[in-house]
Scaffold this active site. Structure first.
Site, PDB file in Angstrom:
ATOM      1  N   THR A  13      -5.108   2.248   8.423  1.00 38.18           N
ATOM      2  CA  THR A  13      -5.123   1.806   7.025  1.00 38.18           C
ATOM      3  C   THR A  13      -6.310   2.384   6.257  1.00 38.18           C
ATOM      4  OG1 THR A  13      -6.372  -0.204   7.537  1.00 38.18           O
ATOM      5  CG2 THR A  13      -3.978  -0.356   7.650  1.00 38.18           C
ATOM      6  N   ASP A  14      -6.216   2.281   4.938  1.00 41.37           N
ATOM      7  CA  ASP A  14      -7.303   2.724   4.067  1.00 41.37           C
ATOM      8  C   ASP A  14      -8.104   1.506   3.597  1.00 41.37           C
ATOM      9  OD1 ASP A  14      -5.767   1.516   2.085  1.00 41.37           O
ATOM     10  OD2 ASP A  14      -5.133   3.412   1.182  1.00 41.37           O
ATOM     11  N   LEU A  15      -8.980   1.709   2.660  1.00 47.59           N
ATOM     12  CA  LEU A  15      -9.844   0.642   2.152  1.00 47.59           C
ATOM     13  C   LEU A  15      -9.051  -0.527   1.571  1.00 47.59           C
ATOM     14  CD1 LEU A  15     -12.800  -0.148   1.718  1.00 47.59           C
ATOM     15  CD2 LEU A  15     -12.718   1.049  -0.466  1.00 47.59           C
ATOM     16  N   ILE A  18      -3.788  -0.768   3.324  1.00 46.51           N
ATOM     17  CA  ILE A  18      -2.422  -0.250   3.453  1.00 46.51           C
ATOM     18  C   ILE A  18      -2.450   1.041   4.273  1.00 46.51           C
ATOM     19  CG2 ILE A  18      -1.644  -1.330   1.319  1.00 46.51           C
ATOM     20  CD1 ILE A  18      -1.804   1.375  -0.055  1.00 46.51           C
TER      21      ILE A  18
END
Length: 130
Positions: A13-15, A18
């Site tokens: 996931t990203d920040l 997601i």
């Protein structure tokens, strides 16, 4: 249609929490590799014995909805067409029945010289199954 389960880990996931967009390509790569294996094709042996490898030539991807941390997803692989040296696939990433990602993927068979090579008949037969 081949179905491959995938759990979304924190590292995927990203920040925002997601699935990072490039990881969908990793998910469908795993599904493709397992699809080939499920049809009885040992890619390592194929390379060692014939020099043939599969390489991605084209991906037409559509990101529809976000996957999230800890989701249980399914990456699918379906054969669309088999040419002389080309394999066309339809791949998706699903969360239950919800489609998150789709991709039309074209693979080419390459010989040791890096040029297109015809699929051996026995490999063609295995990939054409089911």
């Amino acid at each position: 249609m081949y179905r491959h389960p995938i759990r979304v880990y924190y590292e995927d996931t990203d920040l925002a929490g997601i699935v990072y967009y490039a990881n969908y390509l990793k998910f469908i790569e795993r599904s493709r590799s397992e699809w080939v294996r499920a049809r009885g094709v040992d890619q390592g042996r194929l390379k060692a014995e014939t020099g043939i490898v599969f390489a991605v030539r084209k991906v037409d991807a559509d990101y529809l909805r976000p996957g999230r941390f800890d989701d249980l997803l399914t990456a699918t692989t379906e054969l669309r067409a088999l040419g002389g040296a080309r394999i066309d696939l339809w791949q998706t990433v699903l969360r239950g029945e919800e489609t998150l990602f789709t991709a039309a993927v074209t693979l080419v068979c390459l010989g040791e010289d890096g040029r297109a090579a015809r699929l051996p008949p026995e490999i063609r037969a295995l990939l054409s199954e089911g």
